[in-house]
Design a protein around this motif. Structure first.
Motif, PDB file in Angstrom:
ATOM      1  N   LEU A   1      22.303  55.489  13.707  1.00  0.00           N
ATOM      2  CA  LEU A   1      22.317  56.648  12.817  1.00  0.00           C
ATOM      3  C   LEU A   1      23.568  57.486  13.037  1.00  0.00           C
ATOM      4  O   LEU A   1      24.269  57.832  12.090  1.00  0.00           O
TER       5      LEU A   1
ATOM      6  N   ARG B   1      15.915  56.000   5.248  1.00  0.00           N
ATOM      7  CA  ARG B   1      15.780  56.063   6.704  1.00  0.00           C
ATOM      8  C   ARG B   1      16.290  57.379   7.264  1.00  0.00           C
ATOM      9  O   ARG B   1      15.864  57.799   8.324  1.00  0.00           O
ATOM     10  N   TRP B   2      17.221  58.043   6.559  1.00  0.00           N
ATOM     11  CA  TRP B   2      17.785  59.312   7.020  1.00  0.00           C
ATOM     12  C   TRP B   2      18.419  60.027   5.843  1.00  0.00           C
ATOM     13  O   TRP B   2      18.657  59.432   4.806  1.00  0.00           O
TER      14      TRP B   2
ATOM     15  N   GLY C   1      20.567  57.301   3.618  1.00  0.00           N
ATOM     16  CA  GLY C   1      20.394  56.130   4.463  1.00  0.00           C
ATOM     17  C   GLY C   1      19.272  55.213   4.023  1.00  0.00           C
ATOM     18  O   GLY C   1      18.504  54.745   4.851  1.00  0.00           O
TER      19      GLY C   1
ATOM     20  N   ASP D   1      18.550  52.679  17.630  1.00  0.00           N
ATOM     21  CA  ASP D   1      18.338  53.248  16.296  1.00  0.00           C
ATOM     22  C   ASP D   1      19.101  54.558  16.147  1.00  0.00           C
ATOM     23  O   ASP D   1      19.764  54.801  15.144  1.00  0.00           O
TER      24      ASP D   1
END
Length: 51
Positions: free
Chosen positions: A35, A5-6, A2, A31
């Motif tokens: 996700l 971000r992930w 991500g 958010d």
């Protein structure tokens, strides 16, 4: 992945787990929803690719 971000990691042969760890105190429900939407999209794409 991500974009920093992930990420999703394997948990052993044939096993995958999703663990959500929130470190940013400014994380919003939106958010988290974003996700989960992205994880769902990637999972569906992988499922169709592997079938």
């Amino acid at each position: 992945m991500g974009a920093g971000r992930w990420f999703v990691v394997g948990a052993g042969p044939g096993r995958v787990r999703l663990k959500l760890t929130l470190l940013n105190p400014h994380t919003t429900p939106e958010d988290v929803a974003g996700l989960l939407g992205e994880v769902t999209r990637v999972g569906r794409e992988a499922w169709h690719t592997l079938r």
